[in-house]
Scaffold this motif. Sequence first.
Motif, PDB file in Angstrom:
ATOM      1  N   GLU A 237      73.451  44.171  17.007  1.00 18.61           N
ATOM      2  CA  GLU A 237      74.557  44.162  18.188  1.00 18.61           C
ATOM      3  C   GLU A 237      74.285  45.703  18.708  1.00 18.61           C
ATOM      4  O   GLU A 237      74.436  45.984  20.067  1.00 18.61           O
ATOM      5  CB  GLU A 237      75.787  44.232  17.709  1.00 18.61           C
ATOM      6  CG  GLU A 237      77.027  44.269  18.869  1.00 18.61           C
ATOM      7  CD  GLU A 237      77.104  43.134  19.632  1.00 18.61           C
ATOM      8  OE1 GLU A 237      77.505  43.378  20.883  1.00 18.61           O
ATOM      9  OE2 GLU A 237      76.470  42.113  19.427  1.00 18.61           O
ATOM     10  N   GLY A 238      73.808  46.886  18.049  1.00 22.30           N
ATOM     11  CA  GLY A 238      73.714  47.957  18.578  1.00 22.30           C
ATOM     12  C   GLY A 238      72.549  48.140  19.516  1.00 22.30           C
ATOM     13  O   GLY A 238      72.408  49.013  20.404  1.00 22.30           O
ATOM     14  N   ALA A 239      71.737  47.408  19.314  1.00 18.44           N
ATOM     15  CA  ALA A 239      70.334  47.349  20.413  1.00 18.44           C
ATOM     16  C   ALA A 239      70.699  46.470  21.480  1.00 18.44           C
ATOM     17  O   ALA A 239      69.843  46.623  22.635  1.00 18.44           O
ATOM     18  CB  ALA A 239      69.044  46.800  19.579  1.00 18.44           C
ATOM     19  N   GLU A 240      71.852  45.915  21.760  1.00 22.39           N
ATOM     20  CA  GLU A 240      72.229  45.052  22.922  1.00 22.39           C
ATOM     21  C   GLU A 240      72.518  45.993  23.938  1.00 22.39           C
ATOM     22  O   GLU A 240      72.982  47.113  23.747  1.00 22.39           O
ATOM     23  CB  GLU A 240      73.064  44.071  22.739  1.00 22.39           C
ATOM     24  CG  GLU A 240      72.495  42.942  21.509  1.00 22.39           C
ATOM     25  CD  GLU A 240      71.272  42.149  22.107  1.00 22.39           C
ATOM     26  OE1 GLU A 240      71.182  41.993  23.361  1.00 22.39           O
ATOM     27  OE2 GLU A 240      70.452  41.815  21.246  1.00 22.39           O
ATOM     28  N   TYR A 241      72.237  45.624  25.155  1.00 17.74           N
ATOM     29  CA  TYR A 241      72.913  46.076  26.171  1.00 17.74           C
ATOM     30  C   TYR A 241      74.279  46.254  26.113  1.00 17.74           C
ATOM     31  O   TYR A 241      74.887  45.601  25.467  1.00 17.74           O
ATOM     32  CB  TYR A 241      72.624  45.362  27.807  1.00 17.74           C
ATOM     33  CG  TYR A 241      71.223  45.517  27.851  1.00 17.74           C
ATOM     34  CD1 TYR A 241      70.490  46.666  28.490  1.00 17.74           C
ATOM     35  CD2 TYR A 241      70.346  44.298  28.022  1.00 17.74           C
ATOM     36  CE1 TYR A 241      69.188  46.700  28.566  1.00 17.74           C
ATOM     37  CE2 TYR A 241      69.242  44.340  28.705  1.00 17.74           C
ATOM     38  CZ  TYR A 241      68.405  45.510  28.861  1.00 17.74           C
ATOM     39  OH  TYR A 241      67.140  45.289  29.055  1.00 17.74           O
ATOM     40  N   ASP A 242      74.780  47.498  26.618  1.00 13.79           N
ATOM     41  CA  ASP A 242      76.447  47.539  26.651  1.00 13.79           C
ATOM     42  C   ASP A 242      77.061  46.519  27.637  1.00 13.79           C
ATOM     43  O   ASP A 242      76.388  46.234  28.743  1.00 13.79           O
ATOM     44  CB  ASP A 242      76.638  49.139  27.124  1.00 13.79           C
ATOM     45  CG  ASP A 242      78.321  49.331  27.282  1.00 13.79           C
ATOM     46  OD1 ASP A 242      79.058  48.574  27.894  1.00 13.79           O
ATOM     47  OD2 ASP A 242      78.779  50.183  26.441  1.00 13.79           O
ATOM     48  N   PRO A 243      77.977  46.015  27.109  1.00 17.48           N
ATOM     49  CA  PRO A 243      78.670  44.803  27.758  1.00 17.48           C
ATOM     50  C   PRO A 243      79.313  45.262  29.056  1.00 17.48           C
ATOM     51  O   PRO A 243      79.606  44.372  29.949  1.00 17.48           O
ATOM     52  CB  PRO A 243      79.967  44.478  26.778  1.00 17.48           C
ATOM     53  CG  PRO A 243      80.249  45.292  26.174  1.00 17.48           C
ATOM     54  CD  PRO A 243      78.946  46.221  25.774  1.00 17.48           C
ATOM     55  N   LEU A 244      79.550  46.330  29.318  1.00 14.60           N
ATOM     56  CA  LEU A 244      79.760  46.906  30.630  1.00 14.60           C
ATOM     57  C   LEU A 244      78.660  47.001  31.814  1.00 14.60           C
ATOM     58  O   LEU A 244      79.018  47.102  32.908  1.00 14.60           O
ATOM     59  CB  LEU A 244      80.697  48.345  30.519  1.00 14.60           C
ATOM     60  CG  LEU A 244      81.690  48.320  29.918  1.00 14.60           C
ATOM     61  CD1 LEU A 244      82.359  49.629  29.352  1.00 14.60           C
ATOM     62  CD2 LEU A 244      82.766  47.620  30.128  1.00 14.60           C
ATOM     63  N   LEU A 245      77.506  46.761  31.096  1.00 17.83           N
ATOM     64  CA  LEU A 245      76.322  46.774  32.050  1.00 17.83           C
ATOM     65  C   LEU A 245      75.914  45.391  32.473  1.00 17.83           C
ATOM     66  O   LEU A 245      75.583  44.331  31.545  1.00 17.83           O
ATOM     67  CB  LEU A 245      75.100  47.494  31.436  1.00 17.83           C
ATOM     68  CG  LEU A 245      73.865  47.427  32.230  1.00 17.83           C
ATOM     69  CD1 LEU A 245      73.905  48.187  33.501  1.00 17.83           C
ATOM     70  CD2 LEU A 245      72.661  47.636  31.481  1.00 17.83           C
ATOM     71  N   THR A 246      75.995  44.974  33.566  1.00 16.19           N
ATOM     72  CA  THR A 246      75.907  43.687  34.192  1.00 16.19           C
ATOM     73  C   THR A 246      74.304  43.704  34.232  1.00 16.19           C
ATOM     74  O   THR A 246      73.708  44.425  34.870  1.00 16.19           O
ATOM     75  CB  THR A 246      76.524  43.207  35.454  1.00 16.19           C
ATOM     76  OG1 THR A 246      78.022  43.215  35.124  1.00 16.19           O
ATOM     77  CG2 THR A 246      75.969  41.768  35.845  1.00 16.19           C
ATOM     78  N   THR A 247      73.544  42.600  33.698  1.00 14.25           N
ATOM     79  CA  THR A 247      72.115  42.667  33.604  1.00 14.25           C
ATOM     80  C   THR A 247      71.415  41.715  34.491  1.00 14.25           C
ATOM     81  O   THR A 247      70.438  41.299  34.566  1.00 14.25           O
ATOM     82  CB  THR A 247      71.729  42.202  32.332  1.00 14.25           C
ATOM     83  OG1 THR A 247      72.022  41.116  31.679  1.00 14.25           O
ATOM     84  CG2 THR A 247      71.877  43.501  31.346  1.00 14.25           C
TER      85      THR A 247
END
Length: 188
Positions: free
Chosen positions: A82-92
């Motif tokens: 989870e720590g390596a995932e993009y921040d959920p506030l960043l739309t990818t």
Amino acid sequence: MAKALLIVDIQNDFTEGGALGVDGGDRVAEEVTRFVDTHADDYDAVIASRDWHDADSDNGGHFSQNPDFIDSWPVHCVADTEGAEYDPLLTTDAITHHVRKGQGTPDYSAFQGMTDAGEHLGDLLAELTITEVDVVGIATDHCVCATVLDALKNGLSVRVLQDLIAGVGKDSSTLALAEMDAAGATIA
């Protein structure tokens, strides 16, 4: 002349509450999302990098039980966590290419990373005929600075969007901005 947006390391471990959370990280994630929503068409590519460290090693001395917070750090951004995932506030959705760095090595610059297809960032930018990059992300005084300096070494015109970055420390971020400016980046 083609242009790319480089989004550096907006990941859970680098935003508030993460293993190495930076104050203002969530704000940067939200603001970069807003920026991309309104400016994606200004770019020929939108490329995002992530620290993606091996779980079963110290990643070339990057991880330490007694980190100095200069060359060694607590465990962070371990691959497939989870720590390596993009921040959920960043739309990818608008990201055209993803780059992973730090797999077994202490990488800071996105130029040290590779795409999922195994292509180095510099090679990808050359293939796309990119000559200009705008850089945003985390952390100003570490991975953003290293990425900007490598982009300049690769002959690219570089603009740092100062409202869309966050650093570990105020003084170290000020020094990093001065270093990037002295090397030839435009601080916008």
